[in-house]
Design a protein around this motif. Structure first.
Motif, PDB file in Angstrom:
ATOM      1  N   TYR A   1     -37.163 -90.710-103.714  1.00  0.00           N
ATOM      2  CA  TYR A   1     -38.007 -89.964-103.283  1.00  0.00           C
ATOM      3  C   TYR A   1     -37.872 -88.050-103.417  1.00  0.00           C
ATOM      4  O   TYR A   1     -39.076 -87.579-103.674  1.00  0.00           O
ATOM      5  N   GLY A   2     -36.671 -87.936-104.498  1.00  0.00           N
ATOM      6  CA  GLY A   2     -36.801 -86.481-104.983  1.00  0.00           C
ATOM      7  C   GLY A   2     -37.885 -87.115-105.606  1.00  0.00           C
ATOM      8  O   GLY A   2     -38.642 -85.721-106.742  1.00  0.00           O
TER       9      GLY A   2
ATOM     10  N   LEU B   1     -38.931 -84.292-100.298  1.00  0.00           N
ATOM     11  CA  LEU B   1     -37.484 -84.247-100.009  1.00  0.00           C
ATOM     12  C   LEU B   1     -36.823 -84.387 -98.830  1.00  0.00           C
ATOM     13  O   LEU B   1     -35.400 -84.400 -99.305  1.00  0.00           O
ATOM     14  N   GLU B   2     -37.677 -84.374 -98.107  1.00  0.00           N
ATOM     15  CA  GLU B   2     -37.229 -84.866 -96.182  1.00  0.00           C
ATOM     16  C   GLU B   2     -36.135 -85.716 -96.565  1.00  0.00           C
ATOM     17  O   GLU B   2     -34.875 -86.394 -96.089  1.00  0.00           O
ATOM     18  N   ARG B   3     -36.550 -87.180 -96.738  1.00  0.00           N
ATOM     19  CA  ARG B   3     -36.431 -88.578 -97.150  1.00  0.00           C
ATOM     20  C   ARG B   3     -34.755 -88.306 -97.879  1.00  0.00           C
ATOM     21  O   ARG B   3     -33.888 -88.612 -97.955  1.00  0.00           O
ATOM     22  N   ALA B   4     -35.245 -87.808 -98.854  1.00  0.00           N
ATOM     23  CA  ALA B   4     -33.793 -87.919-100.057  1.00  0.00           C
ATOM     24  C   ALA B   4     -32.642 -86.982 -99.342  1.00  0.00           C
ATOM     25  O   ALA B   4     -31.875 -87.139 -99.753  1.00  0.00           O
ATOM     26  N   ILE B   5     -32.971 -85.816 -98.760  1.00  0.00           N
ATOM     27  CA  ILE B   5     -31.856 -84.954 -98.224  1.00  0.00           C
ATOM     28  C   ILE B   5     -31.078 -86.173 -97.109  1.00  0.00           C
ATOM     29  O   ILE B   5     -29.955 -86.283 -97.033  1.00  0.00           O
ATOM     30  N   ARG B   6     -31.870 -86.401 -96.097  1.00  0.00           N
ATOM     31  CA  ARG B   6     -31.789 -87.807 -95.201  1.00  0.00           C
ATOM     32  C   ARG B   6     -30.731 -88.350 -96.005  1.00  0.00           C
ATOM     33  O   ARG B   6     -29.742 -88.608 -94.813  1.00  0.00           O
ATOM     34  N   VAL B   7     -31.196 -89.199 -97.097  1.00  0.00           N
ATOM     35  CA  VAL B   7     -30.173 -90.444 -97.830  1.00  0.00           C
ATOM     36  C   VAL B   7     -28.957 -88.965 -98.023  1.00  0.00           C
ATOM     37  O   VAL B   7     -27.922 -90.260 -97.705  1.00  0.00           O
ATOM     38  N   PHE B   8     -28.833 -88.328 -98.319  1.00  0.00           N
ATOM     39  CA  PHE B   8     -28.066 -87.907 -99.416  1.00  0.00           C
ATOM     40  C   PHE B   8     -27.070 -87.394 -98.173  1.00  0.00           C
ATOM     41  O   PHE B   8     -25.429 -87.911 -98.300  1.00  0.00           O
ATOM     42  N   LYS B   9     -27.312 -86.954 -97.093  1.00  0.00           N
ATOM     43  CA  LYS B   9     -26.475 -86.547 -95.346  1.00  0.00           C
ATOM     44  C   LYS B   9     -26.020 -87.831 -95.206  1.00  0.00           C
ATOM     45  O   LYS B   9     -24.901 -87.612 -94.649  1.00  0.00           O
ATOM     46  N   SER B  10     -26.588 -88.791 -95.149  1.00  0.00           N
ATOM     47  CA  SER B  10     -25.812 -89.943 -94.681  1.00  0.00           C
ATOM     48  C   SER B  10     -25.490 -90.939 -95.261  1.00  0.00           C
ATOM     49  O   SER B  10     -24.393 -91.489 -94.621  1.00  0.00           O
TER      50      SER B  10
ATOM     51  N   CYS C   1     -22.798 -88.846-109.329  1.00  0.00           N
ATOM     52  CA  CYS C   1     -24.220 -89.286-110.441  1.00  0.00           C
ATOM     53  C   CYS C   1     -25.295 -88.346-108.763  1.00  0.00           C
ATOM     54  O   CYS C   1     -26.133 -88.027-109.161  1.00  0.00           O
ATOM     55  N   THR C   2     -24.479 -88.439-107.390  1.00  0.00           N
ATOM     56  CA  THR C   2     -25.494 -88.530-106.201  1.00  0.00           C
ATOM     57  C   THR C   2     -25.179 -87.349-106.036  1.00  0.00           C
ATOM     58  O   THR C   2     -26.775 -86.470-105.537  1.00  0.00           O
ATOM     59  N   TRP C   3     -23.989 -85.806-106.038  1.00  0.00           N
ATOM     60  CA  TRP C   3     -24.547 -84.373-106.057  1.00  0.00           C
ATOM     61  C   TRP C   3     -25.562 -83.804-107.612  1.00  0.00           C
ATOM     62  O   TRP C   3     -26.479 -83.514-106.928  1.00  0.00           O
ATOM     63  N   ASN C   4     -25.621 -85.234-108.578  1.00  0.00           N
ATOM     64  CA  ASN C   4     -26.737 -84.687-109.856  1.00  0.00           C
ATOM     65  C   ASN C   4     -28.716 -85.054-109.663  1.00  0.00           C
ATOM     66  O   ASN C   4     -29.219 -84.416-109.804  1.00  0.00           O
ATOM     67  N   ALA C   5     -27.845 -86.011-108.303  1.00  0.00           N
ATOM     68  CA  ALA C   5     -29.940 -86.678-108.074  1.00  0.00           C
ATOM     69  C   ALA C   5     -30.373 -85.593-107.214  1.00  0.00           C
ATOM     70  O   ALA C   5     -31.463 -85.324-107.006  1.00  0.00           O
ATOM     71  N   MET C   6     -29.427 -85.165-106.164  1.00  0.00           N
ATOM     72  CA  MET C   6     -30.045 -84.191-104.900  1.00  0.00           C
ATOM     73  C   MET C   6     -30.206 -82.985-105.570  1.00  0.00           C
ATOM     74  O   MET C   6     -31.334 -82.473-105.474  1.00  0.00           O
ATOM     75  N   ILE C   7     -29.662 -82.436-106.929  1.00  0.00           N
ATOM     76  CA  ILE C   7     -29.591 -81.252-107.176  1.00  0.00           C
ATOM     77  C   ILE C   7     -30.961 -81.314-108.040  1.00  0.00           C
ATOM     78  O   ILE C   7     -32.012 -80.649-107.855  1.00  0.00           O
ATOM     79  N   SER C   8     -30.842 -82.675-108.859  1.00  0.00           N
ATOM     80  CA  SER C   8     -32.269 -82.314-109.525  1.00  0.00           C
ATOM     81  C   SER C   8     -33.164 -82.609-108.719  1.00  0.00           C
ATOM     82  O   SER C   8     -34.700 -81.679-109.827  1.00  0.00           O
ATOM     83  N   SER C   9     -33.202 -83.164-107.776  1.00  0.00           N
ATOM     84  CA  SER C   9     -34.797 -83.739-107.346  1.00  0.00           C
ATOM     85  C   SER C   9     -34.220 -81.954-106.429  1.00  0.00           C
ATOM     86  O   SER C   9     -36.363 -81.788-106.031  1.00  0.00           O
ATOM     87  N   LEU C  10     -34.091 -81.191-105.879  1.00  0.00           N
ATOM     88  CA  LEU C  10     -34.219 -79.701-104.974  1.00  0.00           C
ATOM     89  C   LEU C  10     -34.768 -79.297-106.919  1.00  0.00           C
ATOM     90  O   LEU C  10     -35.839 -78.251-105.926  1.00  0.00           O
ATOM     91  N   ALA C  11     -33.959 -79.177-108.056  1.00  0.00           N
ATOM     92  CA  ALA C  11     -34.875 -77.772-108.978  1.00  0.00           C
ATOM     93  C   ALA C  11     -36.258 -78.633-108.733  1.00  0.00           C
ATOM     94  O   ALA C  11     -37.210 -77.457-109.758  1.00  0.00           O
ATOM     95  N   SER C  12     -36.435 -79.894-109.219  1.00  0.00           N
ATOM     96  CA  SER C  12     -37.877 -80.436-108.979  1.00  0.00           C
ATOM     97  C   SER C  12     -38.985 -80.636-108.885  1.00  0.00           C
ATOM     98  O   SER C  12     -40.351 -80.357-108.741  1.00  0.00           O
TER      99      SER C  12
END
Length: 461
Positions: free
Chosen positions: A260-261, A266-275, A282-293
């Motif tokens: 999703y990132g 991004l909203e889908r990525a964030i929903r998955v992260f929060k769920s 590795c999960t935090w890395n994927a979320m940080i990278s998605s936001l950064a890009s």
């Protein structure tokens, strides 16, 4: 029953099979008081159990030591001895594989399916593909586990043709068989083929249910097809997971966030992260990278701070993500501070990607001299990604002379890369240096390099 007999010691060992101190005491007793039994098979059974016991308590090197003792006291290894031994040898394969193979031949147990399969797994792990194939060919009727081990060996060594041939000739396939081939396609960048095979697996008359590894491979394929319908396919896989009430594991959730990132959802990525109940680094890395890009660099850096507060330790991938965020937000001081803290504070040794991020950080901010000087200070020669970051900065800031110098070095590294020629030609054309632009285009033609046609794709999110 005599307390020194194999049978007594075996019963004692089986009772304390997971007790580390008791196992060591029994081992010490066996070493100093060799049981004198008329029935050798009981002595063999004792040693087999002792080998397995050390493997159970994560001391594989002791399993191998027990085997040497077993041979010295004339106990006869059998087909049950070797699978545990070979598994123990997988922790230090180069030291033991050939010895165990020769011992299996000597003891006449190589034709046993379990022994042969164990050796195939070991040689595949060691990248000794020829040895793995020789052992596999000696198994009279290879079971599905042996075939899967051989397929895995082919995949890991990049021999997809042999892996597919063996897969197609299997009379019966399980989820491991399918997933190994899917993963092989992913490793080779053949994402479309991986998706196609997954669809075939799901449509198979003998329904094979995907595992975590299957989902991760398929979602990685979807992420690799972001410009070719990957989001649509990924949403279908995600929907299947939700419909079947499958709990998102760390790796499945991470793969979804990454997908999703990459497509900007991004909203889908964030929903998955929060769920997700459990989140790893590795999960935090994927979320940080998605936001950064996706132009949310400051949120990425806030999340980096949250990650540290949770007690999770940043790794190489974390720093690629946060340095990218700093570069895109032009936070030069923070980026340099993070880079210099990597080794001392986080014990992460900077690699080429990190140096490339810092060059990009300085270059985007217009600090081209500093970027060039930083590149010179690198402990290794810059690769195309580092030089490409500096070239992009030169283009943005109109540094023609430095652009020409960096471009020449890039063409030396990637003489067949059409994009490098096009970028340099366009820079010269933009400054009305038509002779230089024409020379670069002419060099492309003479080298037989064709520009890859561009195309547009609109995909509903």
């Amino acid at each position: 029953m005599p307390p020194h007999s194999s049978e007594f010691l075996l019963q004692l060992l089986q009772r304390f099979i997971k007790n580390s101190s008791q196992i060591k005491q029994i081992h010490a007793f066996v070493t100093t008081h060799t049981p004198q039994d008329s029935e050798n098979y009981k002595l063999t059974l004792l040693y087999n159990t002792l080998i397995r016991a050390y493997l159970n308590i994560n001391q594989p090197h002791k399993s191998l030591l027990v085997f040497t003792r077993m041979l010295s006291c004339q106990a006869h290894p059998n087909a049950l001895t070797f699978p545990s031994l070979i598994k123990a040898a997988s922790f230090s394969p180069s030291l033991s594989s050939l010895t165990l193979h020769s011992q299996a031949i000597k003891c006449g147990v190589l034709a046993d399916s379990f022994v042969g399969t164990s050796l195939v797994k070991l040689y595949s792990q060691m990248d000794y593909l020829c040895n793995a194939r020789l052992v596999f060919d000696e198994i009279p009727s290879p079971c599905i586990v042996a075939c899967n081990a051989m397929i895995d060996g082919y995949v890991k060594n990049g021999d997809m043709d042999s892996a597919i041939l063996l897969f197609e000739n299997m009379l019966k396939r399980d989820v491991v068989s399918w997933t190994s081939i899917i993963n092989g396609f992913v490793r080779n960048g053949c994402f479309g083929e991986a998706i196609c095979l997954f669809k075939n697996m799901m449509g198979n008359v003998n329904l094979v249910r995907p595992t975590e590894a299957t989902y991760v491979s398929v979602l990685s394929s979807c992420a690799g097809l972001v410009n070719e319908g990957g989001l649509y396919l990924g949403k279908q896989v995600h929907g299947y997971i939700l419909r079947n009430e499958i709990v998102l594991s760390v790796f499945m959730g991470t793969a979804l966030i990454d997908l999703y990132g990459k497509v900007g959802s991004l909203e889908r990525a964030i929903r998955v992260f929060k769920s997700m109940v459990i989140k790893d680094v590795c999960t935090w890395n994927a979320m940080i990278s998605s936001l950064a890009s996706n132009s949310r660099e400051k949120e990425a850096l806030v999340m980096f701070d949250e990650m540290k507060e949770k007690g999770l330790r940043a790794n190489e991938i974390t720093f690629v993500a946060v340095l990218t965020a700093c570069a895109r937000a032009q936070l030069v001081e923070l980026g340099l501070e993070l880079f210099h803290s990597m080794l001392g504070k986080f014990e992460v040794v900077p690699i080429m990607e990190h140096y490339g991020c810092v060059v990009d950080l300085l270059g985007r901010a217009g600090l081209l001299s500093e970027a060039k000087e930083f590149m010179r200070s690198m402990p290794f020669e810059p690769d195309a990604s580092v030089l490409g970051a500096l070239l992009g900065a030169c283009k943005i800031h109109g540094a023609v002379d430095l652009c020409h110098e960096v471009g020449r070095r890039l063409l030396e590294l990637q003489p067949k890369h059409c994009g490098r020629y096009v970028v340099l030609s366009n820079i010269h054309a933009g400054l009305e240096r038509w002779n230089h632009a024409t020379d670069l285009r002419k060099a492309m033609v003479e080298a037989g390099i064709r520009k890859i046609p561009a195309y547009s794709l609109i995909e509903a999110s």
